[in-house]
Design a protein around this motif. Structure first.
Motif, PDB file in Angstrom:
ATOM      1  N   VAL A 222       0.838  -1.204   0.000  1.00 16.77           N
ATOM      2  CA  VAL A 222       0.000   0.000   0.000  1.00 16.77           C
ATOM      3  C   VAL A 222       0.868   1.246   0.000  1.00 16.77           C
ATOM      4  CG1 VAL A 222      -1.628   1.363   1.363  1.00 16.77           C
ATOM      5  CG2 VAL A 222      -1.967  -1.099   1.113  1.00 16.77           C
ATOM      6  N   TYR A 223       1.878   1.264   0.859  1.00 15.75           N
ATOM      7  CA  TYR A 223       2.775   2.418   0.918  1.00 15.75           C
ATOM      8  C   TYR A 223       3.460   2.649  -0.424  1.00 15.75           C
ATOM      9  CZ  TYR A 223       2.360   2.369   6.042  1.00 15.75           C
ATOM     10  OH  TYR A 223       1.882   2.405   7.323  1.00 15.75           O
ATOM     11  N   SER A 224       3.935   1.581  -1.040  1.00 19.68           N
ATOM     12  CA  SER A 224       4.641   1.704  -2.321  1.00 19.68           C
ATOM     13  C   SER A 224       3.744   2.303  -3.395  1.00 19.68           C
ATOM     14  CB  SER A 224       5.156   0.337  -2.779  1.00 19.68           C
ATOM     15  OG  SER A 224       6.146  -0.143  -1.887  1.00 19.68           O
ATOM     16  N   LYS A 225       2.476   1.895  -3.424  1.00 22.56           N
ATOM     17  CA  LYS A 225       1.541   2.441  -4.402  1.00 22.56           C
ATOM     18  C   LYS A 225       1.280   3.919  -4.144  1.00 22.56           C
ATOM     19  CE  LYS A 225      -0.840  -1.842  -5.656  1.00 22.56           C
ATOM     20  NZ  LYS A 225      -2.129  -2.576  -5.717  1.00 22.56           N
ATOM     21  N   ILE A 226       1.184   4.276  -2.865  1.00 22.54           N
ATOM     22  CA  ILE A 226       0.975   5.689  -2.518  1.00 22.54           C
ATOM     23  C   ILE A 226       2.188   6.522  -2.916  1.00 22.54           C
ATOM     24  CG2 ILE A 226       0.749   7.305  -0.594  1.00 22.54           C
ATOM     25  CD1 ILE A 226      -0.988   5.222   0.797  1.00 22.54           C
ATOM     26  N   PHE A 227       3.381   6.007  -2.643  1.00 22.55           N
ATOM     27  CA  PHE A 227       4.594   6.736  -2.990  1.00 22.55           C
ATOM     28  C   PHE A 227       4.710   6.918  -4.501  1.00 22.55           C
ATOM     29  CE2 PHE A 227       6.572   4.683   1.014  1.00 22.55           C
ATOM     30  CZ  PHE A 227       5.910   5.590   1.821  1.00 22.55           C
ATOM     31  N   SER A 228       4.274   5.928  -5.261  1.00 20.03           N
ATOM     32  CA  SER A 228       4.330   6.039  -6.722  1.00 20.03           C
ATOM     33  C   SER A 228       3.380   7.133  -7.206  1.00 20.03           C
ATOM     34  CB  SER A 228       3.985   4.700  -7.385  1.00 20.03           C
ATOM     35  OG  SER A 228       2.628   4.347  -7.161  1.00 20.03           O
ATOM     36  N   LEU A 229       2.263   7.314  -6.512  1.00 20.12           N
ATOM     37  CA  LEU A 229       1.354   8.403  -6.850  1.00 20.12           C
ATOM     38  C   LEU A 229       1.976   9.758  -6.533  1.00 20.12           C
ATOM     39  CD1 LEU A 229      -2.101   7.064  -5.569  1.00 20.12           C
ATOM     40  CD2 LEU A 229      -1.408   7.390  -7.947  1.00 20.12           C
ATOM     41  N   VAL A 230       2.615   9.843  -5.369  1.00 19.72           N
ATOM     42  CA  VAL A 230       3.261  11.100  -4.964  1.00 19.72           C
ATOM     43  C   VAL A 230       4.280  11.549  -5.999  1.00 19.72           C
ATOM     44  CG1 VAL A 230       4.769  12.185  -3.247  1.00 19.72           C
ATOM     45  CG2 VAL A 230       2.894  10.687  -2.502  1.00 19.72           C
ATOM     46  N   HIS A 231       4.986  10.613  -6.583  1.00 22.33           N
ATOM     47  CA  HIS A 231       6.055  10.940  -7.528  1.00 22.33           C
ATOM     48  C   HIS A 231       5.651  10.702  -8.980  1.00 22.33           C
ATOM     49  CE1 HIS A 231       8.528  11.457  -4.023  1.00 22.33           C
ATOM     50  NE2 HIS A 231       8.335  10.208  -3.650  1.00 22.33           N
ATOM     51  N   SER A 232       4.340  10.651  -9.233  1.00 20.21           N
ATOM     52  CA  SER A 232       3.850  10.456 -10.591  1.00 20.21           C
ATOM     53  C   SER A 232       4.336  11.579 -11.506  1.00 20.21           C
ATOM     54  CB  SER A 232       2.317  10.419 -10.599  1.00 20.21           C
ATOM     55  OG  SER A 232       1.824  10.471 -11.911  1.00 20.21           O
ATOM     56  N   LYS A 233       4.706  11.207 -12.727  1.00 18.52           N
ATOM     57  CA  LYS A 233       5.164  12.196 -13.705  1.00 18.52           C
ATOM     58  C   LYS A 233       4.070  12.564 -14.694  1.00 18.52           C
ATOM     59  CE  LYS A 233      10.091  11.117 -13.466  1.00 18.52           C
ATOM     60  NZ  LYS A 233       9.981  10.375 -12.212  1.00 18.52           N
ATOM     61  N   ALA A 234       2.824  12.263 -14.328  1.00 14.39           N
ATOM     62  CA  ALA A 234       1.695  12.612 -15.188  1.00 14.39           C
ATOM     63  C   ALA A 234       1.623  14.121 -15.380  1.00 14.39           C
ATOM     64  CB  ALA A 234       0.394  12.098 -14.575  1.00 14.39           C
ATOM     65  N   ALA A 235       1.126  14.525 -16.535  1.00 13.80           N
ATOM     66  CA  ALA A 235       1.050  15.955 -16.844  1.00 13.80           C
ATOM     67  C   ALA A 235       0.181  16.698 -15.835  1.00 13.80           C
ATOM     68  CB  ALA A 235       0.513  16.154 -18.257  1.00 13.80           C
ATOM     69  N   ARG A 236      -0.940  16.115 -15.478  1.00  9.77           N
ATOM     70  CA  ARG A 236      -1.813  16.711 -14.461  1.00  9.77           C
ATOM     71  C   ARG A 236      -1.332  16.316 -13.076  1.00  9.77           C
ATOM     72  NH1 ARG A 236      -7.739  17.587 -16.073  1.00  9.77           N
ATOM     73  NH2 ARG A 236      -7.920  17.419 -13.814  1.00  9.77           N
ATOM     74  N   GLY A 237      -1.619  17.159 -12.115  1.00  2.63           N
ATOM     75  CA  GLY A 237      -1.139  16.900 -10.764  1.00  2.63           C
ATOM     76  C   GLY A 237      -2.095  16.132  -9.874  1.00  2.63           C
ATOM     77  N   ASP A 238      -3.212  15.663 -10.430  1.00  5.29           N
ATOM     78  CA  ASP A 238      -4.233  14.993  -9.610  1.00  5.29           C
ATOM     79  C   ASP A 238      -3.683  13.770  -8.883  1.00  5.29           C
ATOM     80  OD1 ASP A 238      -5.796  16.903 -10.724  1.00  5.29           O
ATOM     81  OD2 ASP A 238      -7.002  15.563 -11.959  1.00  5.29           O
ATOM     82  N   GLU A 239      -2.909  12.942  -9.598  1.00  7.35           N
ATOM     83  CA  GLU A 239      -2.371  11.731  -8.987  1.00  7.35           C
ATOM     84  C   GLU A 239      -1.421  12.078  -7.845  1.00  7.35           C
ATOM     85  OE1 GLU A 239      -0.560   9.128 -11.788  1.00  7.35           O
ATOM     86  OE2 GLU A 239      -2.450   8.596 -12.782  1.00  7.35           O
ATOM     87  N   ARG A 240      -0.584  13.087  -8.056  1.00 10.52           N
ATOM     88  CA  ARG A 240       0.366  13.478  -7.012  1.00 10.52           C
ATOM     89  C   ARG A 240      -0.360  13.997  -5.771  1.00 10.52           C
ATOM     90  NH1 ARG A 240       2.962  14.975 -11.820  1.00 10.52           N
ATOM     91  NH2 ARG A 240       2.153  17.111 -11.801  1.00 10.52           N
ATOM     92  N   LEU A 241      -1.382  14.815  -5.981  1.00 15.44           N
ATOM     93  CA  LEU A 241      -2.154  15.336  -4.850  1.00 15.44           C
ATOM     94  C   LEU A 241      -2.889  14.218  -4.122  1.00 15.44           C
ATOM     95  CD1 LEU A 241      -3.624  18.612  -6.403  1.00 15.44           C
ATOM     96  CD2 LEU A 241      -1.887  18.437  -4.611  1.00 15.44           C
TER      97      LEU A 241
END
Length: 232
Positions: free
Chosen positions: A7-26
């Motif tokens: 679970v933590y790893s998936k959350i961390f991958s969202l935090v550092h997502s390189k997607a153009a929009r920031g929704d995943e990071r937020l």
């Protein structure tokens, strides 16, 4: 343990997502923030992983105000837990260094984090920013007294506080959002100082006031970039 780690790893991958929009990071930061107070099978390891990922996010090239603000809030929440004292002190010291850079993105991250840590961990904030090197400040003030030194430095505060000594350039940063957030951080710092050393704040407050008025006059003359609006 394995599920928790996944679970933590998936959350961390969202935090550092390189997607153009920031929704995943937020979303990643929001999830991480929500889990800060949730018990873990290994609290020490969790604190280190959470702190490292949040800290790394502050330096991300895609970091915007919303993202940095969310990270700062999460770090403030982490600072409420006594096990995270080392992380809090590290972030305060690093942010003080970032106040002295020429990069507006670093200054923005710094003032956002320092504001939250001043609110949530005032003792640690005061301890890491309090400066007793009066001789150094006196020498700096003397050196800057001839020729516009007031616009470049917050010297002459009698060794009161390292945050005060370095916040002025942020209040005059070309980016409006940096100036506004710097003013908010300054307000939190002054609350702490007035509570802990009210009797020795007259001179620093006078110096602060004089420097800010000088900045308003400087930018109001048309020579600056409008940064005097930081105190509006």
């Amino acid at each position: 343990v394995a599920v928790e780690s996944e679970v933590y790893s998936k959350i961390f991958s969202l935090v550092h997502s390189k997607a153009a929009r920031g929704d995943e990071r937020l979303a990643g930061v929001a999830a991480l923030d929500a889990l800060i107070s949730v018990p873990s099978s290994d609290e020490e390891k969790k604190a280190i992983r959470f702190g490292n990922n949040l800290s790394h996010g502050l330096k991300a090239p895609y970091a915007d105000f919303e993202f940095l603000h969310a990270i700062a809030k999460a770090l403030g929440k982490m600072s409420l837990r006594s096990a995270n004292v080392d992380r809090v002190e590290f972030e305060i010291v690093r942010c003080l260094e970032w106040l002295r850079t020429d990069r507006s993105d670093r200054k923005l991250a710094a003032v956002l984090v320092l504001r939250e840590l001043a609110k949530c961990a005032p003792t640690a904030f005061y301890s890491k920013t309090h400066n007793v090197n009066v001789q150094h400040h006196a020498a700096t003030a003397a050196g800057s007294s001839g020729g516009g030194g007031g616009l470049a430095t917050m010297a002459g505060l009698g060794g009161t506080n390292e945050f005060l000594d370095n916040i002025l350039p942020c209040l005059r940063d070309p980016q409006p959002i940096v100036r506004v957030c710097a003013a908010d951080a300054l307000a939190e710092c002054l609350k702490i100082l007035m509570e802990r050393q009210r009797g020795s704040m007259t001179a620093p407050l006078c110096t602060l006031y004089a420097n800010m008025m000088e900045g308003l006059e400087y930018h109001g003359s048309g020579d600056g970039q409008g940064a005097g609006n930081a105190v509006d």
